[in-house]
Design a protein around this motif. Structure first.
Motif, PDB file in Angstrom:
ATOM      1  N   VAL A  17      48.719  26.003  23.240  1.00 19.24           N
ATOM      2  CA  VAL A  17      48.460  25.173  24.241  1.00 19.24           C
ATOM      3  C   VAL A  17      48.107  25.790  25.506  1.00 19.24           C
ATOM      4  O   VAL A  17      46.925  25.492  26.155  1.00 19.24           O
ATOM      5  CB  VAL A  17      49.630  24.308  24.582  1.00 19.24           C
ATOM      6  CG1 VAL A  17      49.462  23.341  25.504  1.00 19.24           C
ATOM      7  CG2 VAL A  17      49.760  23.091  23.207  1.00 19.24           C
ATOM      8  N   ASN A  18      48.775  26.958  25.887  1.00 15.77           N
ATOM      9  CA  ASN A  18      48.311  27.526  27.212  1.00 15.77           C
ATOM     10  C   ASN A  18      47.139  28.179  26.861  1.00 15.77           C
ATOM     11  O   ASN A  18      46.321  28.411  28.109  1.00 15.77           O
ATOM     12  CB  ASN A  18      49.500  28.671  27.513  1.00 15.77           C
ATOM     13  CG  ASN A  18      50.769  28.235  28.162  1.00 15.77           C
ATOM     14  OD1 ASN A  18      50.683  26.929  28.468  1.00 15.77           O
ATOM     15  ND2 ASN A  18      51.886  28.547  27.839  1.00 15.77           N
ATOM     16  N   THR A  19      46.872  28.860  26.004  1.00 12.83           N
ATOM     17  CA  THR A  19      45.468  29.408  25.441  1.00 12.83           C
ATOM     18  C   THR A  19      44.335  28.486  25.683  1.00 12.83           C
ATOM     19  O   THR A  19      43.463  28.782  26.294  1.00 12.83           O
ATOM     20  CB  THR A  19      45.399  30.245  24.090  1.00 12.83           C
ATOM     21  OG1 THR A  19      46.326  31.079  24.066  1.00 12.83           O
ATOM     22  CG2 THR A  19      44.008  30.921  24.005  1.00 12.83           C
ATOM     23  N   LEU A  20      44.452  27.280  24.988  1.00 15.19           N
ATOM     24  CA  LEU A  20      43.579  26.042  25.240  1.00 15.19           C
ATOM     25  C   LEU A  20      43.424  25.743  26.609  1.00 15.19           C
ATOM     26  O   LEU A  20      42.109  25.564  27.060  1.00 15.19           O
ATOM     27  CB  LEU A  20      43.863  25.111  24.380  1.00 15.19           C
ATOM     28  CG  LEU A  20      43.888  25.114  23.045  1.00 15.19           C
ATOM     29  CD1 LEU A  20      44.320  23.889  22.113  1.00 15.19           C
ATOM     30  CD2 LEU A  20      42.485  25.626  22.308  1.00 15.19           C
ATOM     31  N   VAL A  21      44.207  25.657  27.406  1.00 15.09           N
ATOM     32  CA  VAL A  21      44.281  25.247  28.685  1.00 15.09           C
ATOM     33  C   VAL A  21      43.530  26.375  29.649  1.00 15.09           C
ATOM     34  O   VAL A  21      42.590  26.074  30.375  1.00 15.09           O
ATOM     35  CB  VAL A  21      45.826  25.116  29.665  1.00 15.09           C
ATOM     36  CG1 VAL A  21      45.340  24.947  30.734  1.00 15.09           C
ATOM     37  CG2 VAL A  21      46.367  23.813  28.889  1.00 15.09           C
ATOM     38  N   ASP A  22      43.818  27.436  29.167  1.00 12.21           N
ATOM     39  CA  ASP A  22      42.895  28.698  29.849  1.00 12.21           C
ATOM     40  C   ASP A  22      41.439  28.830  29.623  1.00 12.21           C
ATOM     41  O   ASP A  22      40.829  28.944  30.349  1.00 12.21           O
ATOM     42  CB  ASP A  22      43.570  30.146  29.492  1.00 12.21           C
ATOM     43  CG  ASP A  22      45.048  30.529  30.487  1.00 12.21           C
ATOM     44  OD1 ASP A  22      45.218  29.715  31.158  1.00 12.21           O
ATOM     45  OD2 ASP A  22      45.808  30.980  29.763  1.00 12.21           O
ATOM     46  N   VAL A  23      41.103  28.451  28.269  1.00 11.74           N
ATOM     47  CA  VAL A  23      39.809  28.257  27.896  1.00 11.74           C
ATOM     48  C   VAL A  23      39.109  27.621  28.455  1.00 11.74           C
ATOM     49  O   VAL A  23      38.038  27.540  28.990  1.00 11.74           O
ATOM     50  CB  VAL A  23      40.010  28.378  26.359  1.00 11.74           C
ATOM     51  CG1 VAL A  23      38.151  28.106  25.758  1.00 11.74           C
ATOM     52  CG2 VAL A  23      40.362  29.614  25.608  1.00 11.74           C
ATOM     53  N   ILE A  24      39.881  26.125  28.743  1.00  9.10           N
ATOM     54  CA  ILE A  24      39.086  25.022  29.293  1.00  9.10           C
ATOM     55  C   ILE A  24      38.851  25.229  30.665  1.00  9.10           C
ATOM     56  O   ILE A  24      37.877  24.911  31.400  1.00  9.10           O
ATOM     57  CB  ILE A  24      39.947  23.600  28.886  1.00  9.10           C
ATOM     58  CG1 ILE A  24      40.015  23.163  27.619  1.00  9.10           C
ATOM     59  CG2 ILE A  24      39.381  22.613  29.923  1.00  9.10           C
ATOM     60  CD1 ILE A  24      40.933  22.292  27.257  1.00  9.10           C
ATOM     61  N   GLN A  25      39.760  25.966  31.320  1.00 12.15           N
ATOM     62  CA  GLN A  25      39.623  25.965  32.714  1.00 12.15           C
ATOM     63  C   GLN A  25      38.685  27.321  32.879  1.00 12.15           C
ATOM     64  O   GLN A  25      37.707  27.311  34.000  1.00 12.15           O
ATOM     65  CB  GLN A  25      40.921  26.792  33.307  1.00 12.15           C
ATOM     66  CG  GLN A  25      42.018  25.692  33.324  1.00 12.15           C
ATOM     67  CD  GLN A  25      43.328  26.410  34.556  1.00 12.15           C
ATOM     68  OE1 GLN A  25      43.378  27.540  34.197  1.00 12.15           O
ATOM     69  NE2 GLN A  25      43.788  25.475  35.267  1.00 12.15           N
ATOM     70  N   ALA A  26      38.491  28.266  32.047  1.00  7.86           N
ATOM     71  CA  ALA A  26      37.347  29.321  32.143  1.00  7.86           C
ATOM     72  C   ALA A  26      36.102  28.573  31.970  1.00  7.86           C
ATOM     73  O   ALA A  26      34.957  29.027  32.683  1.00  7.86           O
ATOM     74  CB  ALA A  26      37.459  30.527  31.135  1.00  7.86           C
ATOM     75  N   TRP A  27      36.001  27.535  31.070  1.00  5.47           N
ATOM     76  CA  TRP A  27      34.733  26.900  30.912  1.00  5.47           C
ATOM     77  C   TRP A  27      34.588  25.975  32.140  1.00  5.47           C
ATOM     78  O   TRP A  27      33.398  26.021  32.679  1.00  5.47           O
ATOM     79  CB  TRP A  27      34.981  25.882  29.701  1.00  5.47           C
ATOM     80  CG  TRP A  27      33.605  25.091  29.332  1.00  5.47           C
ATOM     81  CD1 TRP A  27      32.482  25.518  29.290  1.00  5.47           C
ATOM     82  CD2 TRP A  27      33.598  23.721  29.730  1.00  5.47           C
ATOM     83  NE1 TRP A  27      31.735  24.379  28.948  1.00  5.47           N
ATOM     84  CE2 TRP A  27      32.248  23.276  29.435  1.00  5.47           C
ATOM     85  CE3 TRP A  27      34.383  22.664  30.069  1.00  5.47           C
ATOM     86  CZ2 TRP A  27      31.880  21.984  29.552  1.00  5.47           C
ATOM     87  CZ3 TRP A  27      34.160  21.475  30.140  1.00  5.47           C
ATOM     88  CH2 TRP A  27      32.938  21.062  29.775  1.00  5.47           C
ATOM     89  N   VAL A  28      35.390  25.449  32.713  1.00  3.32           N
ATOM     90  CA  VAL A  28      35.190  24.598  34.042  1.00  3.32           C
ATOM     91  C   VAL A  28      34.784  25.478  35.069  1.00  3.32           C
ATOM     92  O   VAL A  28      33.780  25.176  35.843  1.00  3.32           O
ATOM     93  CB  VAL A  28      36.418  23.611  34.257  1.00  3.32           C
ATOM     94  CG1 VAL A  28      36.090  23.038  35.600  1.00  3.32           C
ATOM     95  CG2 VAL A  28      36.593  22.592  33.223  1.00  3.32           C
ATOM     96  N   ASN A  29      35.483  26.413  35.288  1.00  2.35           N
ATOM     97  CA  ASN A  29      35.475  27.611  36.403  1.00  2.35           C
ATOM     98  C   ASN A  29      35.349  28.976  35.895  1.00  2.35           C
ATOM     99  O   ASN A  29      36.238  29.627  35.584  1.00  2.35           O
ATOM    100  CB  ASN A  29      36.450  27.497  37.550  1.00  2.35           C
ATOM    101  CG  ASN A  29      36.541  28.423  38.417  1.00  2.35           C
ATOM    102  OD1 ASN A  29      35.281  28.820  38.649  1.00  2.35           O
ATOM    103  ND2 ASN A  29      37.577  28.373  39.489  1.00  2.35           N
ATOM    104  N   PHE A  57      38.168  37.389  26.999  1.00  2.00           N
ATOM    105  CA  PHE A  57      39.241  36.516  27.936  1.00  2.00           C
ATOM    106  C   PHE A  57      40.349  36.065  26.934  1.00  2.00           C
ATOM    107  O   PHE A  57      41.391  36.055  26.993  1.00  2.00           O
ATOM    108  CB  PHE A  57      38.468  35.502  28.368  1.00  2.00           C
ATOM    109  CG  PHE A  57      39.256  34.440  29.288  1.00  2.00           C
ATOM    110  CD1 PHE A  57      39.785  34.722  30.470  1.00  2.00           C
ATOM    111  CD2 PHE A  57      39.606  33.364  28.756  1.00  2.00           C
ATOM    112  CE1 PHE A  57      40.700  33.809  31.208  1.00  2.00           C
ATOM    113  CE2 PHE A  57      40.412  32.319  29.559  1.00  2.00           C
ATOM    114  CZ  PHE A  57      40.821  32.845  30.594  1.00  2.00           C
ATOM    115  N   VAL A  58      39.657  35.442  25.853  1.00  2.00           N
ATOM    116  CA  VAL A  58      40.772  34.483  25.002  1.00  2.00           C
ATOM    117  C   VAL A  58      41.512  35.661  24.203  1.00  2.00           C
ATOM    118  O   VAL A  58      42.616  35.519  24.047  1.00  2.00           O
ATOM    119  CB  VAL A  58      39.838  33.807  23.793  1.00  2.00           C
ATOM    120  CG1 VAL A  58      40.689  33.279  22.629  1.00  2.00           C
ATOM    121  CG2 VAL A  58      39.037  32.664  24.318  1.00  2.00           C
ATOM    122  N   GLY A  59      40.845  36.927  23.822  1.00  2.00           N
ATOM    123  CA  GLY A  59      41.696  37.808  23.387  1.00  2.00           C
ATOM    124  C   GLY A  59      42.800  38.376  23.858  1.00  2.00           C
ATOM    125  O   GLY A  59      43.915  38.642  23.341  1.00  2.00           O
TER     126      GLY A  59
END
Length: 313
Positions: free
Chosen positions: A295-307, A4-6
């Motif tokens: 920043v956008n990648t970090l936001v996506d990672v946090i969202q993936a962790w939350v949901n 996902f991060v890749g």
């Protein structure tokens, strides 16, 4: 999660490359007299030709770009055509100031916006209407007008903050805080309403879900339902808005820096663009692009962790 991060990073790299190509060739279109400005307006054709040869401006644009890209991949963004300063040093020094303003604004926006949004969704009434009005006002009033109003009231009339100038944190933490207070507030005021409105809408939608009704029917305290379930459900939309707000605030800081005479990317971007200093402009574009992608990648990672459902998108 790694795949996902890749994927997100690969998309970000593609965005940076596209942005660099477009910026370089657009700058080439309006950059025909750069050598003349460097040599001096009174310089003859021979002197101008020497400058063009030294800077490589006599070569095809595609060759110039490939040379620049090859150096950029090794971390060398070149030197300013006008000042001779290394682009990496010039951009990173000023970028730290701009990022400080943007990060400070995002943090303040997150705290106030999420709080107002949660209160508006749970208490409704006049507070709900006030948040909606605040969102409209924040979108309608340009940031530079808010900045000018803040200067007029809090710097000139009340003399609580300096009207212009910037003090580095290493010189005086208290003076540094005072020097960035008005710029950060000016950037924050325009974005609080949007975040609050998004959180409000997400929480109201969550309150109507069946699982929330079930939790409340089982006798769980309202506070527990709100903070452990409803607010977590609203975290995804809030993170998305905050990620977008960071990009917007990063651009807005450029204008605010001009108004407050802060030595960030704003003055450097305007001066280098007007001069046609391609290495500096390209450095600003690439470094800004990298920050936005991270920043956008970090936001996506946090969202993936939350949901976890986000990971399959």
């Amino acid at each position: 999660m790694l795949s996902f991060v890749g994927k997100r990073l690969a998309t970000g790299v593609g965005l940076i490359v596209t942005l660099a190509v477009l910026t370089f060739f657009f700058l080439q279109l309006g950059n025909s007299d750069t050598a003349q400005r460097i040599a001096g307006q009174q310089a003859g054709p021979e002197a101008v030709a020497v400058v063009e040869e030294r800077l490589g401006l006599d070569r095809p644009a595609i060759v110039q770009f490939l040379d620049w890209a090859g150096s950029a991949l090794t971390g060398d963004l070149g030197r300013s055509w006008f000042s001779g300063q290394e682009v990496t040093e010039a951009v990173t020094t000023r970028m730290s100031v701009t990022v400080t303003l943007a990060v400070g604004s995002v943090l303040l926006t997150a705290v106030i916006g999420i709080t107002l949004g949660a209160l508006a969704a749970t208490r409704r009434g006049w507070l709900d209407r006030a948040v909606q009005i605040l969102a409209v006002i924040g979108q309608a009033i340009p940031g530079f007008l808010l900045a000018m109003a803040l200067v007029l009231v809090f710097a000139i009339e009340l003399d609580w903050f300096p009207a212009t100038g910037y003090t580095r944190f290493s010189e005086s933490p208290s003076e540094w805080l005072l020097s960035i207070a008005l710029p950060v507030i000016a950037l924050t005021l325009g974005s609080i309403g949007g975040v609050a409105q998004q959180v409000r809408g997400a929480m109201i939608d969550a309150f109507e879900r069946d699982y929330v009704r079930t939790l409340r029917s089982r006798g769980l305290p309202r506070r527990s339902v709100v903070y452990q379930h409803v607010l977590r459900n609203a975290a995804g939309p809030a993170l998305t808005v905050l990620g977008l707000q960071f990009v917007i605030l990063l651009g807005g800081a450029v204008i605010v820096e001009q108004l407050f005479s802060i030595p960030g990317l704003g003055p450097l971007a305007l001066s280098s663009t007007s001069q046609g200093d391609i290495p500096v402009v390209m450095g600003i574009v690439v470094v800004t692009g990298v920050i936005v992608v991270v920043v956008n990648t970090l936001v996506d990672v946090i969202q993936a962790w939350v949901n976890p459902k986000v990971r399959v998108s």
